[in-house]
Design a protein around this motif. Structure first.
Motif, PDB file in Angstrom:
ATOM      1  N   ARG A 173      -3.540  10.067  -2.258  1.00  0.00           N
ATOM      2  CA  ARG A 173      -4.517   8.984  -2.248  1.00  0.00           C
ATOM      3  C   ARG A 173      -3.801   7.655  -2.003  1.00  0.00           C
ATOM      4  O   ARG A 173      -2.810   7.346  -2.656  1.00  0.00           O
ATOM      5  CB  ARG A 173      -5.290   8.931  -3.570  1.00  0.00           C
ATOM      6  N   VAL A 174      -4.336   6.882  -1.073  1.00  0.00           N
ATOM      7  CA  VAL A 174      -3.762   5.563  -0.785  1.00  0.00           C
ATOM      8  C   VAL A 174      -4.076   4.628  -1.947  1.00  0.00           C
ATOM      9  O   VAL A 174      -5.186   4.616  -2.476  1.00  0.00           O
ATOM     10  CB  VAL A 174      -4.342   5.007   0.525  1.00  0.00           C
ATOM     11  N   ARG A 175      -3.086   3.829  -2.343  1.00  0.00           N
ATOM     12  CA  ARG A 175      -3.223   2.953  -3.509  1.00  0.00           C
ATOM     13  C   ARG A 175      -2.867   1.519  -3.153  1.00  0.00           C
ATOM     14  O   ARG A 175      -1.866   1.246  -2.488  1.00  0.00           O
ATOM     15  CB  ARG A 175      -2.308   3.457  -4.625  1.00  0.00           C
ATOM     16  N   MET A 201       0.853  -1.193   0.000  1.00  0.00           N
ATOM     17  CA  MET A 201       0.000   0.000   0.000  1.00  0.00           C
ATOM     18  C   MET A 201       0.887   1.240   0.000  1.00  0.00           C
ATOM     19  O   MET A 201       1.828   1.343   0.778  1.00  0.00           O
ATOM     20  CB  MET A 201      -0.902   0.013   1.248  1.00  0.00           C
ATOM     21  N   TRP A 202       0.584   2.181  -0.883  1.00  0.00           N
ATOM     22  CA  TRP A 202       1.365   3.405  -0.930  1.00  0.00           C
ATOM     23  C   TRP A 202       0.472   4.556  -1.364  1.00  0.00           C
ATOM     24  O   TRP A 202      -0.694   4.380  -1.662  1.00  0.00           O
ATOM     25  CB  TRP A 202       2.558   3.266  -1.857  1.00  0.00           C
ATOM     26  N   GLN A 203       1.008   5.779  -1.308  1.00  0.00           N
ATOM     27  CA  GLN A 203       0.211   6.955  -1.595  1.00  0.00           C
ATOM     28  C   GLN A 203       0.560   7.541  -2.963  1.00  0.00           C
ATOM     29  O   GLN A 203       1.718   7.574  -3.385  1.00  0.00           O
ATOM     30  CB  GLN A 203       0.436   8.032  -0.519  1.00  0.00           C
ATOM     31  N   GLU A 204      -0.464   7.973  -3.676  1.00  0.00           N
ATOM     32  CA  GLU A 204      -0.290   8.662  -4.944  1.00  0.00           C
ATOM     33  C   GLU A 204      -1.068   9.963  -4.855  1.00  0.00           C
ATOM     34  O   GLU A 204      -2.270   9.956  -4.703  1.00  0.00           O
ATOM     35  CB  GLU A 204      -0.818   7.799  -6.087  1.00  0.00           C
ATOM     36  N   ASP A 205      -0.380  11.101  -4.927  1.00  0.00           N
ATOM     37  CA  ASP A 205      -0.977  12.431  -4.714  1.00  0.00           C
ATOM     38  C   ASP A 205      -1.918  12.424  -3.510  1.00  0.00           C
ATOM     39  O   ASP A 205      -3.054  12.890  -3.561  1.00  0.00           O
ATOM     40  CB  ASP A 205      -1.705  12.943  -5.966  1.00  0.00           C
ATOM     41  N   ALA A 240     -10.395   5.996  -7.647  1.00  0.00           N
ATOM     42  CA  ALA A 240     -10.334   5.487  -9.021  1.00  0.00           C
ATOM     43  C   ALA A 240     -10.000   4.004  -9.014  1.00  0.00           C
ATOM     44  O   ALA A 240      -9.306   3.505  -8.119  1.00  0.00           O
ATOM     45  CB  ALA A 240      -9.295   6.248  -9.834  1.00  0.00           C
ATOM     46  N   LEU A 241     -10.511   3.301 -10.051  1.00  0.00           N
ATOM     47  CA  LEU A 241     -10.177   1.905 -10.294  1.00  0.00           C
ATOM     48  C   LEU A 241      -9.409   1.848 -11.614  1.00  0.00           C
ATOM     49  O   LEU A 241      -9.920   2.279 -12.647  1.00  0.00           O
ATOM     50  CB  LEU A 241     -11.443   1.050 -10.376  1.00  0.00           C
ATOM     51  N   LEU A 257      -7.318   3.275  -6.120  1.00  0.00           N
ATOM     52  CA  LEU A 257      -6.930   4.535  -5.492  1.00  0.00           C
ATOM     53  C   LEU A 257      -8.080   4.973  -4.601  1.00  0.00           C
ATOM     54  O   LEU A 257      -9.157   5.319  -5.083  1.00  0.00           O
ATOM     55  CB  LEU A 257      -6.624   5.613  -6.533  1.00  0.00           C
ATOM     56  N   PHE A 258      -7.868   4.890  -3.306  1.00  0.00           N
ATOM     57  CA  PHE A 258      -8.922   5.241  -2.367  1.00  0.00           C
ATOM     58  C   PHE A 258      -9.055   6.758  -2.267  1.00  0.00           C
ATOM     59  O   PHE A 258      -8.056   7.481  -2.302  1.00  0.00           O
ATOM     60  CB  PHE A 258      -8.621   4.662  -0.989  1.00  0.00           C
TER      61      PHE A 258
END
Length: 304
Positions: A7-9, A1-5, A44-45, A67-68
């Motif tokens: 958002r947790v991904r 699990m990591w963050q993108e802008d 997003a999916l 992307l949660f």
């Protein structure tokens, strides 16, 4: 699990052909509620880097990412700065050792200064994109370990473990009197006490509740007899340990709400000493322990 802008991904690899994205994500433990939030609240999916709907049909080898959405702090939960005793932390979990006298979540009578307020402040300071998800809640005057999830998906996975008895919770308590049996099981349903919004009681129409009890020691102080016990929860009813022990005629020492004496200590003598579960993302077994705080340790030397 990591963050993108922010958002947790989460990333997954598809292992079979011709499965719908919706079904695949449900197999991975992502709830319908989380999928709905992902769709409508800024998540997003992605399939192979391209945004898709849950009706997308997957092929073996596809890369799926979730992307949660960034979670807003709960209404009425004010982020505050303060000291937290952190036992363990990673991108998914936060394990704390809570002192007695601190509420877990705000209430009308105590809107600030709670664990949740301080965790919200920590999340804001560290840019954790989540509200506070309390997995294991402790009463204000109960000390010890509690678990907080860093997003709704992790909360869902841990709650599922608790429902399947895959989440171990062990407490140490001091109760009035000397217990005759060294080990026994309490299975008594618990419900709200008539005429009270706080108290619970054993009642036939209550919810099933099970507590395993093992006596660790017998003590006495000026004619006042009490016992140290270890308790394992199999269910998580409100005030479960306090109600179950009172129902046997052995209320917790210091628990005046349920008939315990305040002669030795001014709060219920209850401490969450151990929690254990499988990490919701890796499946690795985790176990955390907490020593008795000084006020409870002193009770073990209150002997005649």
């Amino acid at each position: 699990m990591w963050q993108e802008d922010l958002r947790v991904r989460l990333d997954f690899l598809v292992e079979e052909d011709s499965v719908l994205l919706r079904e695949f994500l449900q197999q991975k433990g992502i709830s319908k509620k989380t999928l709905t939030a992902t769709k409508y609240e800024g998540g997003a999916l992605l399939v192979n880097g391209q945004e898709q709907t849950v009706r997308c049909r997957l092929a073996k080898g596809d890369a799926v990412s979730v992307l949660f959405p960034i979670e807003e702090p709960s209404a009425g939960l004010s982020p505050e700065e303060g000291e937290l005793s952190v036992v363990y932390e990673d991108e998914a979990l936060l394990i704390l050792d809570k002192p007695a006298g601190m509420a877990t979540i705000p209430s009308r009578d105590q809107p600030s200064g709670t664990v949740a307020n301080l965790v919200a402040g920590k999340f804001r300071r560290e840019q954790v994109p989540s509200t506070v998800h309390v997995v294991t809640r402790l009463d204000r005057d109960t000390s010890g370990l509690l678990c907080i999830a860093k997003n709704r998906h992790i909360h869902h996975l841990l709650s599922s473990q608790m429902e399947s008895i895959g989440f171990h919770r062990q407490y140490i308590a001091f109760v009035e009197g000397h217990l005759k049996e060294s080990r026994f099981i309490i299975e008594r349903p618990i419900g709200r006490k008539d005429g009270s919004i706080i108290e619970r009681t054993v009642r036939e129409d209550g919810q099933y509740a099970r507590t395993d009890v093992e006596v660790l020691g017998l003590y006495g102080n000026d004619g006042y007899l009490f016992s140290e016990v270890m308790l394992v929860l199999h269910t998580g009813r409100t005030h479960q340990i306090r109600v179950h022990m009172q129902s046997l005629g052995h209320p917790l020492v210091g628990d005046d709400l349920y008939g315990g004496s305040l002669s030795l200590i001014s709060r219920q003598a209850l401490h969450c000493a151990s929690i254990g579960f499988c990490h919701p993302l890796t499946g690795v077994p985790l176990r955390f322990t907490s020593s008795l705080p000084p006020d409870l340790s002193l009770l073990t030397i209150q002997t005649e």
